[in-house]
Enzyme design. Structure first.
Site, PDB file in Angstrom:
ATOM      1  N   GLU A   1      10.266  -3.551  -1.587  1.00  0.00           N
ATOM      2  CA  GLU A   1      10.642  -4.699  -0.760  1.00  0.00           C
ATOM      3  C   GLU A   1      11.722  -5.538  -1.451  1.00  0.00           C
ATOM      4  O   GLU A   1      11.537  -6.022  -2.569  1.00  0.00           O
ATOM      5  CB  GLU A   1       9.406  -5.541  -0.449  1.00  0.00           C
ATOM      6  CG  GLU A   1       8.534  -4.866   0.600  1.00  0.00           C
ATOM      7  CD  GLU A   1       7.185  -5.547   0.793  1.00  0.00           C
ATOM      8  OE1 GLU A   1       6.780  -6.343  -0.068  1.00  0.00           O
ATOM      9  OE2 GLU A   1       6.535  -5.248   1.820  1.00  0.00           O
TER      10      GLU A   1
ATOM     11  N   THR B   1       0.831  -1.201   0.000  1.00  0.00           N
ATOM     12  CA  THR B   1       0.000   0.000   0.000  1.00  0.00           C
ATOM     13  C   THR B   1       0.865   1.251   0.000  1.00  0.00           C
ATOM     14  O   THR B   1       1.880   1.299   0.691  1.00  0.00           O
ATOM     15  CB  THR B   1      -0.894   0.038   1.259  1.00  0.00           C
ATOM     16  OG1 THR B   1      -1.800  -1.048   1.221  1.00  0.00           O
ATOM     17  CG2 THR B   1      -1.682   1.350   1.338  1.00  0.00           C
TER      18      THR B   1
ATOM     19  N   ASN C   1       7.502 -11.356   1.632  1.00  0.00           N
ATOM     20  CA  ASN C   1       6.059 -11.528   1.477  1.00  0.00           C
ATOM     21  C   ASN C   1       5.562 -12.927   1.808  1.00  0.00           C
ATOM     22  O   ASN C   1       4.357 -13.148   1.927  1.00  0.00           O
ATOM     23  CB  ASN C   1       5.632 -11.103   0.069  1.00  0.00           C
ATOM     24  CG  ASN C   1       5.562  -9.601  -0.024  1.00  0.00           C
ATOM     25  OD1 ASN C   1       4.642  -8.996   0.516  1.00  0.00           O
ATOM     26  ND2 ASN C   1       6.559  -9.000  -0.640  1.00  0.00           N
TER      27      ASN C   1
END
Lengths: 213, 220
Positions: B88, B1, B215
């Site tokens: 990430e 997000t 993740n």
């Protein structure tokens, strides 16, 4: 848990801000650089792990002309739906309340009620109208906001508001999730012969492919 | 997000401010990508207090509006690039610059297509100057251009011109990518697709093993 705003900004380093070249000067301050804005970031007990700040508030001393851009994902989070409705009915706003930890997405009617309750409580503490308070959330999808923790932290968040760079920095840290760095920037430039300031903060590291409208 | 809050003390009318914010969002946050996943929560809220003492901006075409727009674009681009830099597992920022398209919108689509390509992102992580993957990602962006006009550079190293692959110093190109990764720097990919005036940028990051690790461990 008590954590001052000056300590908050020490949790993660600031990002290198790669501003394009132009007729502006980078200045300190982030979201508080412009006249009339205050900000704060505190730990309110919303995160699953750690004590990094997780609640941020940005306020304006006057009615601010408001604009928004929101995900076009059909499965929009409750605060997204709330903000879109607020901007539809009002051209101004006074505050943005942001939590990290729970995204409050795919949480149905109960999640939407949580947003209303949080906005109303913040508005009361800030002596504003409920529609003056906008809300953003980030964190785990499918989880409602830890509402009690948020509501209990609001008085301390409001009293922590500051027009200082520290206030802006603490807010920028408080909105992060898996981010390794906080993102905050401000510039000063001449617009029509008057010095105007624009500042901002952002968060984001993963699940990033925005298509906002 | 991704979330963002933007503040200014400029004095600007509501309809103008809302238009300006969307333009800036399109030139910044809507031009970044890390993993191709569009969040349920992406939000930008922009507030203008009007306390600077400037004259009220009531049209998007006036000089003051153009000045404010460039500043707004710069602030949002600075923040957007910071998000892509912090992607990430990323070891470097990828900056894709497209020129020669028919319009800014067309150039933007091509730029983001290249920045979004998993194969381009993986090649950058593998320090592989893979011009073929860049060309392919530009080609499937949904924008028509003549392949014989395609020109691709990686940093200062020209890899393809007039649609033809060029001999280049592969070791130097690979070192350029390696150095960017080691310093968490920026890899610039310059693409030209014709003689049009449309240009735009997009930003992403390389795709590393750590993206999967992060993740797999962080539930959403």
């Amino acid at each position: 848990v008590s954590l001052s705003t000056s300590e908050s900004s020490n949790y993660i380093p600031a990002a290198p801000i790669l501003l394009p070249q132009g007729p502006w000067k980078q200045i300190p301050g982030g979201v508080t650089a412009a006249e009339g804005f205050r900000a704060a970031g505190i730990y309110g007990g919303l995160r699953a792990k750690g004590e990094k700040p997780d609640l941020a508030l940005v306020t304006c001393d006057v009615d601010a002309t408001s604009a928004g851009a929101f995900t076009t994902n059909v499965v929009a989070a409750a605060p997204v739906v709330y903000c879109k409705k607020s901007l539809d009915v009002s051209e101004t706003a006074r505050a943005v309340l942001i939590n990290a930890g729970q995204a409050n997405a795919a949480t149905g009617v109960a999640g939407y009620q949580d947003v209303i309750e949080c906005a109303n409580t913040a508005a009361k503490l800030l002596h504003m109208k409920p529609e003056d308070v906008l809300v953003e959330s980030t964190g785990v999808i499918g989880q409602r906001i830890k509402k009690e923790a948020l509501l209990n932290s609001l008085p301390r968040l409001v009293t922590s508001l500051s027009p200082s760079t520290e206030g802006a920095d603490s807010a920028a840290v408080a909105i992060t999730t898996t981010d390794l760095v906080s993102k905050s920037v401000a510039v000063e430039s001449q617009v029509g012969g008057t010095t105007v300031r624009i500042g901002g903060m952002a968060k984001g590291s993963g699940m990033i492919h925005p298509n906002m409208a | 997000t991704m979330l963002s809050v933007i503040t200014t003390d400029a004095l600007v009318q509501s309809h103008v401010w809302r238009k300006m914010v969307q333009i800036a969002v399109n030139r910044s946050f809507n031009q970044i990508t890390v993993d191709g996943d569009t969040s349920t929560n992406d939000t930008v809220i922009a507030l203008a207090s009007g306390l600077s003492g400037s004259t009220r901006i009531s049209s998007t075409n006036c000089y003051e509006a153009i000045q404010l727009q460039t500043c707004l674009d710069a602030v949002m681009q600075g923040l957007a690039k910071a998000i892509a830099w912090d992607g990430e597992g990323a070891t470097c920022l990828i900056e894709v610059m497209v020129a020669g398209a028919g319009s800014e919108t067309e150039a933007a689509k091509i730029a983001r297509s290249v920045a979004s390509s998993s194969l381009v992102k993986a090649a950058v992580y593998g320090r592989d100057p893979n011009w073929g993957r860049i060309a392919a990602a530009a080609g499937y962006a949904g924008i028509s251009f003549h392949p014989n006009k395609l020109r691709i550079s990686l940093g200062d190293i020209l890899l393809m011109d007039s649609g033809q692959p060029l001999p280049f110093d592969r070791a130097a190109a690979s070192n350029f990518l390696r150095k960017a990764g080691e310093t968490h720097g920026t890899v610039g990919i310059h693409i030209s697709v014709g003689d049009g005036s449309g240009s735009a940028q997009a930003w992403g990051c390389d795709l590393s093993y750590d993206y999967v690790k992060i993740n797999a461990e962080y539930t959403t």
